[in-house]
Design a protein around this motif. Sequence first.
Motif, PDB file in Angstrom:
ATOM      1  N   MET A  19     -19.934  31.240 -31.004  1.00 18.11           N
ATOM      2  CA  MET A  19     -20.155  30.140 -31.940  1.00 18.11           C
ATOM      3  C   MET A  19     -19.153  29.008 -31.719  1.00 18.11           C
ATOM      4  N   GLN A  65     -19.361  24.984 -30.889  1.00 16.45           N
ATOM      5  CA  GLN A  65     -18.676  24.012 -31.739  1.00 16.45           C
ATOM      6  C   GLN A  65     -17.815  23.057 -30.916  1.00 16.45           C
ATOM      7  N   GLN A 117     -25.772  27.931 -33.748  1.00 14.32           N
ATOM      8  CA  GLN A 117     -24.653  28.381 -34.572  1.00 14.32           C
ATOM      9  C   GLN A 117     -25.117  29.157 -35.791  1.00 14.32           C
TER      10      GLN A 117
END
Length: 500
Positions: free
Chosen positions: A268, A272, A471
Amino acid sequence: MPSSLLSLKFSKMAVSRLLGLAYGSMALFLSILHNVFLLYYVDIFVSVYKIDKQSFWIGETIFLLWNSFNDPLFGWMSDKKFLSPNSCKDITTTEVIKQRLRALSVHGPLFTLSFMSFWFLWTYPGLQFTVCLCVYDGLLTMVDLHHSALLADLALSAKDRTKLNFYSSVFGALGALSVFFSYAVWDKGDLDNFRMFCVMLTVFSFCGFFFSSRFLLKIFSEIHKKDDHFQSSSSDMSGYADNQPEVSLKVYVKQLRKHSNFQWFAAMNLVQVFHCHFNSNFFPLFLEHLLGEQLSSSTASLLLGASFMAPHINNLYFLSLCRKYGVYTVIQYLFYIKFSLSLFMFFIGPNYVVFLCLFIASNRIFTEGTCKLLNLVISDLVDEDCVIHGRKQAVSALMFGTTALLSKPGQTLAPLFGVSLLAFETGYDIFASDHGGALKINNAASENEDLLRSGCFNCLVYIPLLCALLQIVLWSKFTLHGKRLNWVKDVRSGAAWYTV
């Protein structure tokens, strides 16, 4: 002030506040330098020192390799002794924190001096470029690792960690003011005022790092003296830990491979970091081609400068939500909001200037704001790693460093994927990197501006849509929240722990 007087002068709440201020102030001393570095270091070497193209790319390549591996390297050097039950048997959490503060009192001032090395030409530009980048990034990594690790070491509860993060956000926002002031003194033709400005920033940060770390060390030592319950954070597990074999780097890597929550978070976080750098790389391009006719250059510059400060201010509200609902839930809803706003923008199109302007700004601000919450999650992963592997001491710096290593590909993938997507959407294959970190499209005829504008809009919307969707899926697999997180906290707090 003598320690005995310190204990009399301040109440426990006042000392707690002083701890938070001293910890948070380090974000100020770091950000006022790093923001200026990001804006001007390439420009001064290319436009003023006239570095040749070959030396520039060699320096960037060496820097890319060094930047990728120094995080886990320094984390391992800092925390490898905590992986050996025998060598860390007599090391308490108090001593771990003291070691990190002593390191900050040395590496912080050295970091500020490395910042000064960019603004005066002292050797061949190509050599200076490479040396300055590597030294600066190495010391920046040391400062950032120890400061981030303190978040996990100083406090255990989510409430206390969000409080420390709150102070960092406030001071980080103040540090972003250096971006605005730097515009007033930046002049490629005459660098005297800019250099004096950098000297003032350096002196301020040098003194700040030294005295804040020493002051924090002094307060913390005083609290430890009068807190009979502050002992090793893992004393209840010491018997278990003593029976564990020494952990080598190979064994540690195998442990991480079995740490499922770490793996889901790393995936994740990679997305990001990719999204954050995509926004940074293409922010000026979107302003130029989507809002160029509607915004003046001064307004666009103000919007760009504000984007450095707004995530810190916005984070203060996010942290209050984290204290109430938990970090996992807040981040989850931020992903839902990002997806919903992107979907809304996709349907209404690029012709609503107000919505477009708000979306471009919020896309960067909220994405950067999410990044600033992730240290709290890594701190929880530090706790879980300590518990499930029965460590006598948490390996905070090593965990932060390993996480940084796994997120580095996102920095490289962002411009490469963005350039490819823009080429596909606009039909233009020639993209050049200007030296401010943004990307510009070359050879775009004015009659094709509508096609270019449409392509830029699609990229602006597609990337956050795709990132948010990925995500949401990855974050749903992360289980370190609710009962699982409470269990981890209970195990770690089984040994007495000081909280701010």
